[in-house]
Design an enzyme around this catalytic site. Structure first.
Site, PDB file in Angstrom:
ATOM      1  CD  GLN A  31      69.627 -33.546  36.000  1.00 23.54           C
ATOM      2  OE1 GLN A  31      69.820 -32.707  35.131  1.00 23.54           O
ATOM      3  NE2 GLN A  31      68.842 -34.582  35.816  1.00 23.54           N
ATOM      4  CG  HIS A  62      53.558 -33.575  31.670  1.00 19.91           C
ATOM      5  ND1 HIS A  62      53.534 -33.338  33.017  1.00 19.91           N
ATOM      6  CD2 HIS A  62      54.864 -33.722  31.341  1.00 19.91           C
ATOM      7  CE1 HIS A  62      54.768 -33.342  33.487  1.00 19.91           C
ATOM      8  NE2 HIS A  62      55.595 -33.565  32.496  1.00 19.91           N
ATOM      9  CG  ASP A  86      58.121 -35.301  34.959  1.00 23.49           C
ATOM     10  OD1 ASP A  86      57.104 -35.645  34.345  1.00 23.49           O
ATOM     11  OD2 ASP A  86      58.912 -34.447  34.517  1.00 23.49           O
ATOM     12  CG  ASP A 154      59.408 -34.142  29.163  1.00 19.92           C
ATOM     13  OD1 ASP A 154      59.746 -33.002  29.505  1.00 19.92           O
ATOM     14  OD2 ASP A 154      58.684 -34.878  29.851  1.00 19.92           O
ATOM     15  CG  ASP A 157      65.507 -24.950  31.376  1.00 25.00           C
ATOM     16  OD1 ASP A 157      64.646 -24.398  30.686  1.00 25.00           O
ATOM     17  OD2 ASP A 157      65.297 -25.363  32.532  1.00 25.00           O
ATOM     18  N   PRO A 161      73.172 -31.511  31.222  1.00 30.09           N
ATOM     19  CG  PRO A 161      72.112 -33.061  32.625  1.00 30.09           C
ATOM     20  CD  PRO A 161      72.796 -31.738  32.626  1.00 30.09           C
TER      21      PRO A 161
HETATM   22  N1  SPD Z   1      62.532 -24.282  32.409  1.00 36.28           N
HETATM   23  C1  SPD Z   1      61.717 -25.418  32.350  1.00 36.28           C
HETATM   24  C2  SPD Z   1      62.031 -26.387  31.283  1.00 36.28           C
HETATM   25  C3  SPD Z   1      61.498 -27.706  31.658  1.00 36.28           C
HETATM   26  C4  SPD Z   1      61.331 -28.659  30.587  1.00 36.28           C
HETATM   27  N2  SPD Z   1      61.064 -29.997  31.022  1.00 36.28           N
HETATM   28  C5  SPD Z   1      60.156 -30.161  32.080  1.00 36.28           C
HETATM   29  C6  SPD Z   1      59.974 -31.582  32.480  1.00 36.28           C
HETATM   30  C7  SPD Z   1      58.546 -31.916  32.660  1.00 36.28           C
HETATM   31  N3  SPD Z   1      58.277 -33.270  32.337  1.00 36.28           N
END
Ligand code: SPD
Length: 282
Positions: A31, A62, A86, A154, A157, A161
């Site tokens: 990505q 979070h 992250d 976590d 969208d 992947p």
């Molecule tokens: N459209 C946002 C979806 C994000 C989901 N994951 C976010 C990662 C943060 N740790």
């Protein structure tokens, strides 16, 4: 570079963020990962043109994806995070003193790299209890060796992947990968964005079929499409709204005092769903 970042979630409708400069841009094997300095939200990470986190609002996502699961389990020691590159989810999980090991399985090293460089307050990557693995999360859960007390999905969208993280097969593997009191939470998109409904329905109907307890809960994240964000909490035995859960949360003042969004009232209230949201997953 345009001075605005736009994420369109329906035709020309979307979100606009003022930018100062581009800090990071790398097309990985999976990505496009980018980081911008914004005029309002601190640094912002996007993946394939979708907001993942900003320094200023990341605490909502979070804290809510982590502490709802962590307080629902009576004594979480082993936690698996799928995605979460992250590091924000791991940072929250590691605040719980019962934790012995957190395995974070992130498919894309570039996300971790970008976070270490541009989100120094988000990850707790030097924590000795955190074990980062660069693997496909779905394959990892399928071949899991030792069960986990908590699994947190976590992911991104449901395109690219992360698509497989919205499929029933995946949740079947997760169920098997949980201890008898195991709890799972997952991010499940915005109830205001109709193009997400098929994925949301798929996840909640899978969880409903597979787990004795499964519920949706909501939180408010300004930089995610339409601001209202849903998450799933599924459990093998503990009800996330049970008295024991809320008492556990109430008595953890050492953890709560450092949080900015989650508290026991928010935990309880997050499970109250507006009627239009209930309809999506009925
Ligand atoms: N459209 C946002 C979806 C994000 C989901 N994951 C976010 C990662 C943060 N740790």
């Amino acid at each position: 570079m345009p001075l605005q970042y736009n994420e369109y979630y329906n035709e020309q409708t979307g979100l606009t963020i003022g930018l100062k400069k581009l800090l990071f841009s790398k097309q990985s094997e999976y990505q496009l990962v980018e980081v911008y300095e914004t005029d309002t939200w601190g640094n912002l990470m996007t993946i394939d043109g979708m907001v993942m986190l900003s320094e200023r609002d990341e605490f909502v996502y979070h804290e809510m994806i982590s502490h709802v699961a962590m307080f629902t389990h009576p004594k979480p020691e082993r936690v698996l995070i799928i995605g979460g590159g992250d590091g924000g989810t791991a940072r929250e999980v590691l605040k719980h003193p019962s934790i012995q090991q957190v395995d974070m399985v992130e498919i894309d090293k570039t996300v971790v790299e970008a976070s270490k460089l541009h989100f120094p307050g988000v990850g707790d990557f030097n924590n000795p209890k955190l074990n980062v693995l660069y693997e496909d999360g779905i394959a990892y859960v399928k071949n899991m060796k030792k069960p986990y007390d908590v699994i947190i999905i976590d992911g991104s969208d449901p395109v690219g992947p992360a698509e497989g993280l919205f499929e029933k097969d995946f949740y079947q593997f997760c169920l098997k990968a949980l201890t008898p009191e195991g709890v799972l939470t997952a991010q499940t998109e915005s109830p205001w964005v109709e193009s997400y409904y098929p994925s949301m329905k798929k996840v909640f109907s899978a969880l409903d079929d597979l787990f004795p307890i499964s519920k949706m809960y909501l939180n408010y994240i300004p930089l995610y499409p339409a601001g209202m964000w849903s998450m799933a909490c599924a459990s093998r035995s503990e009800d996330p709204l049970g008295d024991g859960v809320l008492q556990r949360a109430e008595s953890a003042q050492n953890i709560l005092s450092a949080l900015s969004y989650y508290n026991p009232d928010v935990h309880r209230g997050a499970f109250a769903l507006p009627n239009f949201v209930k309809k999506i997953i009925q």
